[in-house]
Design a protein around this motif. Structure first.
Motif, short mmCIF file in Angstrom:
data_model
loop_
_atom_site.label_atom_id
_atom_site.label_comp_id
_atom_site.label_asym_id
_atom_site.label_seq_id
_atom_site.Cartn_x
_atom_site.Cartn_y
_atom_site.Cartn_z
N ILE A 69 0.86 -1.19 0.00
CA ILE A 69 0.00 0.00 0.00
C ILE A 69 0.89 1.24 0.00
O ILE A 69 1.84 1.34 0.77
N MET A 70 0.60 2.17 -0.91
CA MET A 70 1.43 3.37 -1.05
C MET A 70 0.58 4.62 -0.94
O MET A 70 -0.59 4.62 -1.32
N VAL A 71 1.20 5.68 -0.43
CA VAL A 71 0.49 6.97 -0.38
C VAL A 71 1.26 8.00 -1.21
O VAL A 71 0.80 8.43 -2.26
N ASP A 72 2.45 8.40 -0.74
CA ASP A 72 3.16 9.47 -1.48
C ASP A 72 4.00 8.92 -2.63
O ASP A 72 4.20 9.60 -3.63
N GLY A 73 4.53 7.71 -2.47
CA GLY A 73 5.34 7.11 -3.55
C GLY A 73 6.73 7.69 -3.66
O GLY A 73 7.44 7.44 -4.62
N THR A 74 7.15 8.48 -2.66
CA THR A 74 8.47 9.13 -2.76
C THR A 74 9.34 8.87 -1.54
O THR A 74 10.31 9.58 -1.30
N GLY A 75 8.95 7.89 -0.70
CA GLY A 75 9.81 7.52 0.43
C GLY A 75 9.58 8.35 1.68
O GLY A 75 10.40 8.29 2.60
N MET A 76 8.50 9.11 1.75
CA MET A 76 8.32 10.00 2.91
C MET A 76 7.34 9.49 3.96
O MET A 76 7.49 9.76 5.14
N CYS A 77 6.29 8.74 3.55
CA CYS A 77 5.24 8.41 4.53
C CYS A 77 5.51 7.09 5.26
O CYS A 77 5.00 6.87 6.35
N GLY A 78 6.27 6.21 4.68
CA GLY A 78 6.59 4.93 5.33
C GLY A 78 5.51 3.87 5.19
O GLY A 78 5.65 2.76 5.70
N CYS A 79 4.43 4.22 4.50
CA CYS A 79 3.28 3.33 4.39
C CYS A 79 3.63 2.01 3.66
O CYS A 79 3.11 0.95 3.98
N CYS A 80 4.56 2.10 2.72
CA CYS A 80 4.83 0.94 1.85
C CYS A 80 5.95 0.06 2.38
O CYS A 80 6.54 -0.71 1.62
N ARG A 81 6.24 0.18 3.69
CA ARG A 81 7.42 -0.56 4.19
C ARG A 81 7.21 -2.08 4.12
O ARG A 81 6.12 -2.58 4.40
N VAL A 82 8.27 -2.73 3.74
CA VAL A 82 8.26 -4.19 3.62
C VAL A 82 9.56 -4.70 4.23
O VAL A 82 10.56 -3.97 4.28
N SER A 83 9.54 -5.95 4.69
CA SER A 83 10.75 -6.51 5.27
C SER A 83 11.42 -7.40 4.22
O SER A 83 10.83 -8.34 3.70
N VAL A 84 12.67 -7.06 3.90
CA VAL A 84 13.42 -7.81 2.89
C VAL A 84 14.77 -8.19 3.50
O VAL A 84 15.58 -7.31 3.82
N GLY A 85 14.97 -9.48 3.69
CA GLY A 85 16.22 -9.95 4.30
C GLY A 85 16.40 -9.41 5.71
O GLY A 85 17.53 -9.15 6.14
N GLY A 86 15.29 -9.14 6.41
CA GLY A 86 15.36 -8.64 7.78
C GLY A 86 15.49 -7.12 7.86
O GLY A 86 15.41 -6.54 8.93
N ASP A 87 15.71 -6.46 6.71
CA ASP A 87 15.81 -4.99 6.70
C ASP A 87 14.47 -4.39 6.28
O ASP A 87 13.76 -4.98 5.45
N THR A 88 14.17 -3.20 6.81
CA THR A 88 12.96 -2.51 6.38
C THR A 88 13.27 -1.71 5.12
O THR A 88 14.22 -0.93 5.08
N LYS A 89 12.48 -1.97 4.08
CA LYS A 89 12.65 -1.25 2.81
C LYS A 89 11.35 -0.55 2.47
O LYS A 89 10.27 -1.01 2.85
N PHE A 90 11.45 0.54 1.71
CA PHE A 90 10.26 1.22 1.19
C PHE A 90 10.06 0.76 -0.25
O PHE A 90 10.92 1.04 -1.11
#
Ligand SMILES: Cc1cc2nc3c(=O)[nH]c(=O)nc-3n(C[C@H](O)[C@H](O)[C@H](O)COP(=O)(O)OP(=O)(O)OC[C@H]3O[C@@H](n4cnc5c(N)ncnc54)[C@H](O)[C@@H]3O)c2cc1C
Ligand code: FES
Length: 281
Positions: free
Chosen positions: A214-235
């Motif tokens: 789920i995305m809101v701004d699409g530019t890395g500012m809101c954090g809504c689209c965070r996913v866990s990849v290899g244990g790291d949080t990615k946008f």
């Protein structure tokens, strides 16, 4: 304003294709990138991948499944109507190289996202095996386009009404057993991508997936689209949307995607109660 130049319904009206005038975006867009649009001033922002672009004509093509309020509203738009705003291209383009043999496997509207990537790998000189699937023949989309974009092409349906009777992952397994595959690109519903990755992991074949967080701004500012990849949080919007599928926490992604279901239902109920067009049918 971004005018709709052509409109086509697919998969028994559950999927719509719009070709839209957007010259600045068409000039810059690369396979794998997406846009965020709003239908009107009070509309929510939703992300959609560009299934095609034509820089000369100045158009982008969006193919979307009707799943809730915004996509139902979009379905009512006709040729000559316009979207209020479209921001893009967003996200990292797919890294396309000449690597050998690539399997591009897609399900549902994931096929629309997969199509420009498939074409890109073939144009780069790879042998590209396209595999697409759907529940039945009527729900298959972009069969001709994917066939043209692939070196070899296979179709499957859950009910056997077209092509192989069964899942795309069965066809994928057969390929992995019979020839050397250098990369698999799997795009579709989250359970399908998870399954593709569990298959390719057994054969140790690198696998790319495109995450529909789920995305809101699409530019890395809101954090809504965070996913866990290899244990790291990615946008997903700025670090993706494509990631190494073997490292993605698909269960966490599914949970976040379902986080607003109650609100989405209320929104859809209000929309269908107030709308008099054919979207209710
Ligand atoms: C990078 C990216 C590319 C995408 N490309 C396509 C595409 O090419 N074709 C296509 O059919 N769909 C695509 N999607 C999914 C599409 O954005 C959602 O189906 C759409 O937002 C649903 O909106 P709605 O109001 O109709 O449905 P709602 O009822 O609001 O939501 C239905 C479901 O859609 C998802 N969703 C809702 N809002 C958002 C949002 N703001 N961002 C992301 N997902 C949301 C959730 O899983 C939700 O449960 C993409 C998603 C992402 C993140
Ligand atoms: S959508 Fe806001 S950070 Fe990605």
């Amino acid at each position: 304003m971004f005018k709709i130049l052509s409109r086509r319904e697919m998969a028994q009206g559950t999927v719509v294709e719009n070709v839209i005038e957007a010259p600045q975006i068409a000039k810059k867009a690369k396979p794998g990138q997406f846009v965020i649009l709003r239908v009107n001033e009070t509309g929510e922002r939703i992300p959609l991948t560009m299934a095609n672009t034509d820089p000369e004509r100045g158009t982008i093509t969006l193919i979307y499944q009707i799943v809730g309020k915004t996509t139902s509203l979009m379905k009512t738009l006709q040729v000559g109507d316009a979207f209020m705003d479209i921001a893009g291209p967003l996200g990292k383009p797919t890294h396309i190289d000449n690597i050998g043999t690539v399997v591009c496997i897609g399900g549902g509207t994931g096929v629309a996202v997969l199509h420009p990537i498939t074409r890109g790998f073939k144009e780069m000189g790879n042998k590209v095996i396209g595999i697409i699937g759907a529940r039945n023949k009527e729900l298959l989309i972009m069969e001709d386009e994917m066939k043209a974009a692939s070196t070899e092409f296979e179709v499957c349906t859950d009910d056997g009404s077209c092509g192989y009777h069964g899942f795309g992952t069965d066809l994928l397994k057969k390929r992995l057993e019979s020839e050397k595959v250098d990369l698999v690109v799997g795009i579709g519903p989250v359970p399908m991508m998870k399954f593709v990755c569990s298959v390719t992991k057994q054969y140790d074949v690198p696998t790319l997936v495109s995450l529909n967080a789920i995305m809101v701004d699409g530019t890395g500012m809101c954090g809504c689209c965070r996913v866990s990849v290899g244990g790291d949080t990615k946008f997903a919007c700025v670090d993706g949307p494509e990631f190494d599928g073997h490292k993605v926490d698909f269960d966490g992604l599914s949970q976040r995607l379902a986080g607003y279901m109650a609100e989405e239902k209320v929104s859809m109920d209000r929309f269908t109660a107030s709308c008099n067009c054919s979207c209710k049918e």
